[in-house]
Design an enzyme around this catalytic site. Structure first.
Site, PDB file in Angstrom:
ATOM      1  N   TRP A  38      24.283  -8.311   5.300  1.00  0.00           N
ATOM      2  CA  TRP A  38      25.575  -7.390   5.400  1.00  0.00           C
ATOM      3  C   TRP A  38      25.446  -6.749   3.996  1.00  0.00           C
ATOM      4  CZ3 TRP A  38      30.018  -5.590   7.609  1.00  0.00           C
ATOM      5  CH2 TRP A  38      31.174  -5.110   6.363  1.00  0.00           C
ATOM      6  N   MET A  39      25.985  -5.378   3.848  1.00  0.00           N
ATOM      7  CA  MET A  39      26.186  -4.712   2.843  1.00  0.00           C
ATOM      8  C   MET A  39      27.748  -3.943   3.034  1.00  0.00           C
ATOM      9  SD  MET A  39      24.497  -1.028   1.997  1.00  0.00           S
ATOM     10  CE  MET A  39      23.032  -1.434   1.148  1.00  0.00           C
ATOM     11  N   ASN A  40      28.424  -4.117   1.726  1.00  0.00           N
ATOM     12  CA  ASN A  40      29.500  -2.917   1.650  1.00  0.00           C
ATOM     13  C   ASN A  40      29.290  -1.944   0.357  1.00  0.00           C
ATOM     14  OD1 ASN A  40      30.800  -5.787   1.174  1.00  0.00           O
ATOM     15  ND2 ASN A  40      32.278  -4.443   0.478  1.00  0.00           N
ATOM     16  N   ASP A  41      30.309  -2.201  -0.542  1.00  0.00           N
ATOM     17  CA  ASP A  41      30.268  -1.000  -1.715  1.00  0.00           C
ATOM     18  C   ASP A  41      28.854  -0.913  -2.620  1.00  0.00           C
ATOM     19  OD1 ASP A  41      32.760  -1.735  -0.969  1.00  0.00           O
ATOM     20  OD2 ASP A  41      33.593  -2.398  -2.630  1.00  0.00           O
ATOM     21  N   GLN A  57      27.368  -4.861  -2.702  1.00  0.00           N
ATOM     22  CA  GLN A  57      28.089  -6.055  -2.259  1.00  0.00           C
ATOM     23  C   GLN A  57      27.204  -6.400  -0.865  1.00  0.00           C
ATOM     24  OE1 GLN A  57      31.640  -7.368  -3.063  1.00  0.00           O
ATOM     25  NE2 GLN A  57      30.250  -6.970  -4.719  1.00  0.00           N
ATOM     26  N   ASP A 167      37.374  -4.510  -9.137  1.00  0.00           N
ATOM     27  CA  ASP A 167      36.452  -3.195  -9.156  1.00  0.00           C
ATOM     28  C   ASP A 167      36.189  -2.547 -10.406  1.00  0.00           C
ATOM     29  OD1 ASP A 167      36.255  -4.228  -6.476  1.00  0.00           O
ATOM     30  OD2 ASP A 167      37.612  -2.643  -5.861  1.00  0.00           O
ATOM     31  N   GLU A 222      41.488   0.504  -4.642  1.00  0.00           N
ATOM     32  CA  GLU A 222      40.121  -0.306  -4.859  1.00  0.00           C
ATOM     33  C   GLU A 222      39.243   0.935  -5.465  1.00  0.00           C
ATOM     34  OE1 GLU A 222      39.958  -3.703  -1.300  1.00  0.00           O
ATOM     35  OE2 GLU A 222      39.257  -1.581  -0.547  1.00  0.00           O
TER      36      GLU A 222
HETATM   37  C1  FRU Z   1      36.065  -2.506  -1.215  1.00  0.00           C
HETATM   38  C2  FRU Z   1      36.268  -3.978  -1.741  1.00  0.00           C
HETATM   39  C3  FRU Z   1      36.485  -4.172  -3.019  1.00  0.00           C
HETATM   40  C4  FRU Z   1      35.990  -5.323  -3.329  1.00  0.00           C
HETATM   41  C5  FRU Z   1      34.787  -5.551  -2.230  1.00  0.00           C
HETATM   42  C6  FRU Z   1      34.588  -7.086  -1.666  1.00  0.00           C
HETATM   43  O1  FRU Z   1      35.468  -2.032  -0.081  1.00  0.00           O
HETATM   44  O2  FRU Z   1      37.277  -4.614  -0.722  1.00  0.00           O
HETATM   45  O3  FRU Z   1      37.651  -3.713  -3.292  1.00  0.00           O
HETATM   46  O4  FRU Z   1      35.413  -5.663  -4.528  1.00  0.00           O
HETATM   47  O5  FRU Z   1      35.138  -4.532  -1.383  1.00  0.00           O
HETATM   48  O6  FRU Z   1      33.350  -7.194  -1.078  1.00  0.00           O
END
Ligand code: FRU
Length: 490
Positions: A38-41, A57, A167, A222
């Protein structure tokens, strides 16, 4: 691997093992995906020792969000990425609940400092808390400071949250000071961005609050970013729980606050507010300053609401947007794909001033790997409605319908192959300017990024459409002239 591997060593071994098994050719051509899982920010987006670094992330062990690590990739040109070993794992008391989003900054001694949110897990009678941590290293391996977390809730005046404090985006100013903006949820003003400063990255002092939602733009801000651009100051935030208003849709948004910054008095004078991206899948963007002075932004090409229902077809889930050059024009934040994308152009097809009416395709204009600009010349035409369909076959299409009279466009992926009852459309302003409307589309297999009128507005969306659906058609309710420049990408 050593006998008693650390959590990070275990992740790195897992990555090496997975890397050999991963199917080649499934990934998008130029959008970064996580190595596995998985990947996010985007995190720690920076130019360091001659290369672009992008951390993200990351939950390597599944295609769902989980304990947050920092994945890592490097690039010479923002288009071709090479995976690096995982940079951070949640393995200390300060971040046992996850290494959340943050940034990277080069130190005077040439080392790279990562600044991130350490989540401290809930305990008996205590909720999970968030504070800011640092790790310093050579661009591959990072050592976490024993002083972590270096910024705690106690650094902030009363009224700020210790549960929503995250963040950090850090930069180093000409006076040698490190400055950090971070998101917080204030008990009265809701989403806020606070500013702190430090001479060494370890010892921080609260300076002030830059701006706040005050019930207008969501409840928590965020992933802030804060930088000068073309004589203005830009504050980017990604609010949670927004109400739909003006050009903003409800839910997770991306907001650009454009204003003037008086550093001496820590006063940000807000002049204009606009969405950063109007699409279905764009969140948590972060920028860097390239060596040539360009401000470049990259975002998570997804959304917390829709990602839950999105198909998991690959051993990895999620991708980043194309990196975008930013500038300010007529009081607006503008954006266009970083020019490095031109290095992928192959087989350019152009059609100059052709007239369309009935739905038709144009020779050589098709595919799912494309950088295409369509210019609609509206002068002298009775056309009020123009429809562009991409990712088209007998069953599917993704539609961009321009209502020229209203100056509005509807992006609609509801016939794009989804089986889910989730949002599939967005309405966006798209006005004819001096007799023309331009639409630039980047297609990279399972995504569409649309830039309207040279970057006035961007609309970024994933599409679940089978790759065999590669037709493109044009239609109008009355004859209209258009020009198309389509670069196939390789
Ligand atoms: C934004 C967020 C950030 C947090 C991260 C956690 O997408 O919710 O605020 O640091 O993702 O994965």
């Amino acid at each position: 691997m050593s006998k008693n591997p650390t959590p990070l060593e275990r992740v790195r071994a897992f990555e090496r093992e997975q890397a050999m098994k991963l199917p080649a050719g499934e990934r998008p051509l130029f959008h970064l995906t996580p190595l596995v899982g998985w990947m996010n920010d985007p995190n720690g987006f920076c130019y360091y020792k001659g290369q672009y670094h992008l951390f993200y992330q990351y939950h390597p062990f599944s295609r769902q969000w989980g304990p947050m690590h920092w994945g890592h990739a490097v690039s010479d040109d923002l288009v071709h990425w090479t995976y690096m070993p995982c940079a951070l794992a949640p393995d200390t008391a300060a971040d046992a609940g996850g290494c959340f989003s943050g940034s990277a900054v080069e130190m005077p001694d040439g080392q790279l400092m990562l600044v991130y949110t350490g989540v401290q897990p809930a305990g008996t009678f205590r909720r999970e808390t968030q504070a800011q941590c640092v790790a310093v290293g050579d661009g591959t391996d990072f050592e976490k400071s024993l002083l972590n977390p270096v910024v705690r809730h106690a650094h902030l005046p009363e009224g700020y949250s210790e549960f929503d404090f995250r963040d950090p985006k850090v930069w180093r100013d000409r006076d040698g000071m490190y400055r950090m903006v971070a998101g917080n949820r204030h008990e009265a003003r809701q989403g806020t961005v606070v500013l702190l400063e430090s001479p060494d990255g370890l010892d921080w002092r609260f300076v002030g609050e830059i701006d706040a939602s005050s019930c207008e733009y969501g409840r928590m801000w965020e992933c802030p970013d804060f930088f000068p651009l073309d004589g203005k100051q830009i504050l980017l935030v990604s609010p949670q729980e927004m109400h739909a208003r003006e050009e903003f849709h409800a839910g997770f948004g991306t907001v650009c606050l454009l204003g003037d910054w008086d550093e001496k008095d820590c006063r940000f004078e807000r002049r204009a507010v606009q969405p950063v991206d109007h699409g279905l899948n764009f969140y948590a963007p972060q920028t860097l300053l390239a060596p040539d002075g360009r401000r470049i932004m990259i975002g998570w090409m997804d959304n917390w609401e829709t990602c839950k229902e999105a198909p998991r077809r690959h051993p990895w889930y999620a991708q980043m947007s194309v990196p975008r050059e930013l500038w300010v024009e007529n009081g607006r934040l503008m954006q266009r794909p970083a020019r490095e994308i031109e290095g992928l152009w192959q087989d350019t097809v152009t059609h100059e001033r052709v007239t369309v009416r009935e739905e038709a395709s144009l020779p050589g204009v098709q595919g799912r790997l494309l950088d295409m600009t369509v210019t609609l010349h509206t002068e002298g035409s009775a056309c009020r409605r123009f429809t562009l369909r991409v990712a088209r076959d007998d069953e599917h299409y993704v539609q961009i319908r321009c209502d020229l009279a209203r100056g509005e466009l509807v992006f609609d992926r509801s016939r794009g192959g989804s089986h889910r009852d989730i949002v599939h459309t967005r309405h966006v302003r798209a006005e004819v300017r001096n007799g023309a409307l331009t639409l630039r589309l980047l297609l990279d297999k399972e995504s569409v990024e649309l830039f309207i009128n040279g970057g006035e507005r961007a609309v970024t969306s994933l599409i679940p459409t089978p790759l065999s659906a590669d037709g493109i058609t044009f239609a109008a309710d009355a004859p209209v002239t258009l020009s198309v420049e389509a670069h196939h990408l390789k």
